[in-house]
Motif scaffolding. Structure first.
Motif, PDB file in Angstrom:
ATOM      1  N   ALA A 174       2.951  14.348  -9.274  1.00  0.00           N
ATOM      2  CA  ALA A 174       3.998  15.390  -9.349  1.00  0.00           C
ATOM      3  C   ALA A 174       4.420  15.592 -10.802  1.00  0.00           C
ATOM      4  N   ARG A 175       4.495  14.544 -11.623  1.00  0.00           N
ATOM      5  CA  ARG A 175       4.867  14.670 -13.019  1.00  0.00           C
ATOM      6  C   ARG A 175       3.818  15.446 -13.789  1.00  0.00           C
ATOM      7  N   ILE A 176       2.544  15.164 -13.480  1.00  0.00           N
ATOM      8  CA  ILE A 176       1.466  15.828 -14.195  1.00  0.00           C
ATOM      9  C   ILE A 176       1.441  17.311 -13.841  1.00  0.00           C
ATOM     10  N   ALA A 177       1.733  17.661 -12.640  1.00  0.00           N
ATOM     11  CA  ALA A 177       1.680  19.049 -12.207  1.00  0.00           C
ATOM     12  C   ALA A 177       2.867  19.771 -12.653  1.00  0.00           C
TER      13      ALA A 177
ATOM     14  N   THR B 175       3.934   5.747  -5.644  1.00  0.00           N
ATOM     15  CA  THR B 175       3.877   5.844  -7.121  1.00  0.00           C
ATOM     16  C   THR B 175       2.785   6.797  -7.546  1.00  0.00           C
ATOM     17  N   GLU B 176       1.698   6.835  -6.841  1.00  0.00           N
ATOM     18  CA  GLU B 176       0.613   7.764  -7.179  1.00  0.00           C
ATOM     19  C   GLU B 176       1.075   9.199  -6.966  1.00  0.00           C
ATOM     20  N   GLU B 177       1.822   9.449  -5.884  1.00  0.00           N
ATOM     21  CA  GLU B 177       2.319  10.803  -5.613  1.00  0.00           C
ATOM     22  C   GLU B 177       3.314  11.229  -6.694  1.00  0.00           C
TER      23      GLU B 177
ATOM     24  N   ILE C 183       0.842  -1.200   0.000  1.00  0.00           N
ATOM     25  CA  ILE C 183       0.000   0.000   0.000  1.00  0.00           C
ATOM     26  C   ILE C 183       0.876   1.247   0.000  1.00  0.00           C
ATOM     27  N   LYS C 184       1.939   1.218   0.780  1.00  0.00           N
ATOM     28  CA  LYS C 184       2.842   2.370   0.855  1.00  0.00           C
ATOM     29  C   LYS C 184       3.501   2.618  -0.501  1.00  0.00           C
ATOM     30  N   GLU C 185       3.927   1.535  -1.174  1.00  0.00           N
ATOM     31  CA  GLU C 185       4.535   1.674  -2.502  1.00  0.00           C
ATOM     32  C   GLU C 185       3.540   2.265  -3.492  1.00  0.00           C
ATOM     33  N   ASP C 186       2.296   1.775  -3.435  1.00  0.00           N
ATOM     34  CA  ASP C 186       1.278   2.285  -4.360  1.00  0.00           C
ATOM     35  C   ASP C 186       1.026   3.771  -4.123  1.00  0.00           C
ATOM     36  N   GLU C 187       1.015   4.184  -2.866  1.00  0.00           N
ATOM     37  CA  GLU C 187       0.798   5.601  -2.560  1.00  0.00           C
ATOM     38  C   GLU C 187       1.960   6.448  -3.081  1.00  0.00           C
TER      39      GLU C 187
END
Length: 155
Positions: free
Chosen positions: A152-155, A146-148, A140-144
């Protein structure tokens, strides 16, 4: 039977049956009254009395029959209850006498307090369940993370 003279040519005949035995039902002593002229009473009274007596006899027979049926039903119910109690007594297992050496009082179950830990949690060695939980939390921590990173890339 009583006979009474009424107005002009009218006559009243009262029939009051009486009990032949004290055990007879009071419904069998219902009185009946006939009123009419002498000619009417001569022609109709005998038939009316026969009908009256017949209905009283029928009522008496019905009462006697009903009493007999009720007594038979009560006896059958009592016999059935006795038979059930006998079979219930027979079916109760008889315990063999226990010697004093064999008599052991069962230990009372241990009552845990509200804040006592269960035995499985109190052990110091981690269980297989806690290993699985650690792996799941790591995923779960890894998934969070990667989502962050993607946000960050999109922003």
């Amino acid at each position: 039977m009583t006979v009474t003279s009424l107005e002009e040519d009218q006559i009243r005949v009262n029939v009051l049956p009486k009990k032949l035995a004290d055990s007879e039902n009071a419904a069998l002593t219902t009185p009946m009254s006939f009123t009419g002229t002498a000619a009417e009473l001569d022609s109709q009274l005998p038939d009316a009395l026969v009908s009256f007596v017949a209905s009283h006899l029928e009522l008496k027979n019905t009462l006697d029959r009903t009493k007999e049926e009720m007594a038979a039903a009560a006896k059958a119910a009592q016999d059935e209850a006795r038979n059930k109690s006998k079979t219930a007594k027979k079916s109760v297992p008889v315990q063999a006498p226990v010697k004093k050496d064999e008599q052991k009082a069962p230990e009372p179950p241990k009552v845990r307090g509200l804040f006592d830990k269960p035995a499985a949690c109190a052990s110091a060695t981690p269980s297989a369940n806690s290993d699985e939980e650690a792996e799941i939390l790591a995923e779960i921590k890894e998934d969070e993370e990667t989502e962050e990173e993607e946000e960050a890339r999109i922003a």
